[in-house]
Design a protein around this motif. Structure first.
Motif, PDB file in Angstrom:
ATOM      1  N   LEU A 100       0.849  -1.206   0.000  1.00 31.66           N
ATOM      2  CA  LEU A 100       0.000   0.000   0.000  1.00 31.66           C
ATOM      3  C   LEU A 100       0.883   1.254   0.000  1.00 31.66           C
ATOM      4  CD1 LEU A 100      -2.809  -1.099   2.507  1.00 31.66           C
ATOM      5  CD2 LEU A 100      -3.018  -0.854   0.023  1.00 31.66           C
ATOM      6  N   ARG A 111      -4.182   7.149   1.766  1.00 29.88           N
ATOM      7  CA  ARG A 111      -4.297   5.779   2.290  1.00 29.88           C
ATOM      8  C   ARG A 111      -5.769   5.367   2.452  1.00 29.88           C
ATOM      9  NH1 ARG A 111      -1.155   1.835   4.749  1.00 29.88           N
ATOM     10  NH2 ARG A 111       0.671   3.032   4.200  1.00 29.88           N
ATOM     11  N   LEU A 114      -7.640   3.631  -0.220  1.00 31.40           N
ATOM     12  CA  LEU A 114      -7.267   2.248  -0.528  1.00 31.40           C
ATOM     13  C   LEU A 114      -7.874   1.257   0.471  1.00 31.40           C
ATOM     14  CD1 LEU A 114      -3.501   2.929  -1.336  1.00 31.40           C
ATOM     15  CD2 LEU A 114      -5.338   2.552  -2.979  1.00 31.40           C
ATOM     16  N   CYS A 118      -7.457  -2.700   0.431  1.00 29.72           N
ATOM     17  CA  CYS A 118      -6.725  -3.291   1.556  1.00 29.72           C
ATOM     18  C   CYS A 118      -7.566  -4.422   2.176  1.00 29.72           C
ATOM     19  CB  CYS A 118      -6.421  -2.204   2.587  1.00 29.72           C
ATOM     20  SG  CYS A 118      -5.613  -2.856   4.040  1.00 29.72           S
TER      21      CYS A 118
END
Ligand SMILES: Cc1cc2nc3c(=O)[nH]c(=O)nc-3n(C[C@H](O)[C@H](O)[C@H](O)COP(=O)(O)O)c2cc1C
Length: 214
Positions: A100, A111, A114, A118
């Protein structure tokens, strides 16, 4: 960008064969080798997780040490570059996080954006019964194919090698305790003049047998 025509591609694939004898005096030039390393790095993988390490061996004493643990096949010693395809033996939070981080660095995304991706990867990694090593091995074989075809397009010979003792490779290359394990190798360089395998006709089942069109 120039492309190969269909017949040009097929001619390159016909030219490629599993090289048994390499010309030990011919080394792959650095610029060509850099392109082949790029081919390794650019190999696609499931989720993009790249669960591999490619160990490139040009050190002659190390190449020679690999012969007895390669069913006494001479290719590791005679080739220019011997590549070992090793895979991750574990897929956990740390590995997913590192991936990531690299997406964030490459694409400049947040982040939080994602989170769904994830979750998908974490769900996959935690799937009961997942054999990480087997899954990673599938990915490594894609890299092997990509590597061999790229080399053939560039006029560089290869020999894929499953006839090896992976555990002994791990010991010699110091892979044990790194979290990676050898699965397959590929010798690369230039065919020796006397390699009789170069002249053998290809043996393949007919297209009608292996391709079904619906
Ligand atoms: C995964 C894999 C492992 C192989 N291992 C060896 C090997 O250890 N030694 C060898 O001489 N050839 C090896 N081969 C070569 C195959 O025997 C060869 O690719 C096949 O007979 C087709 O011939 P061609 O590649 O010359 O067209 C391997 C091929 C593959 C794809």
């Amino acid at each position: 960008m120039s492309t190969l025509s269909g017949p040009q591609l097929v001619a390159r694939l016909q030219w490629r064969y599993a090289t048994k004898r390499f010309d030990a005096a011919r080394k792959i030039p650095a610029a060509d080798w850099a392109a082949l390393e790029a081919a390794l790095v650019l190999t696609p993988s499931s989720f993009g997780l790249q669960p591999w390490k490619f160990v490139v061996i040009t050190d002659q004493p190390t190449k020679e040490k690999l012969v007895p643990v390669s069913w006494n096949q001479g290719q590791p010693a005679e080739c220019s570059h011997h590549v070992v395809f090793a895979v991750r033996t574990k897929l956990g939070e740390a590995e997913i996080d590192a991936y990531l981080d690299s997406i964030i660095a490459a694409r400049g995304v947040a982040r939080e954006s994602l989170a769904g991706f994830c979750g998908m990867m974490t769900g996959f990694a935690n799937k009961p019964g997942l054999d990480v090593r087997a899954w990673a091995t599938f990915q490594a074989y894609i890299a092997l194919g990509n590597f061999m075809t790229s080399a053939a397009v560039m006029g560089i010979d290869t020999c894929p090698m499953e006839g090896i003792e992976p555990g002994r490779y791990d010991e010699i290359l110091g892979l044990d305790k790194t979290g990676f394990a050898t699965v397959v190798a590929c010798a690369a360089g230039y065919r020796a003049d006397g390699d009789k395998y170069a002249a053998l006709k290809k043996v393949r089942f007919p297209k009608e047998q292996v391709i079904t069109r619906i």
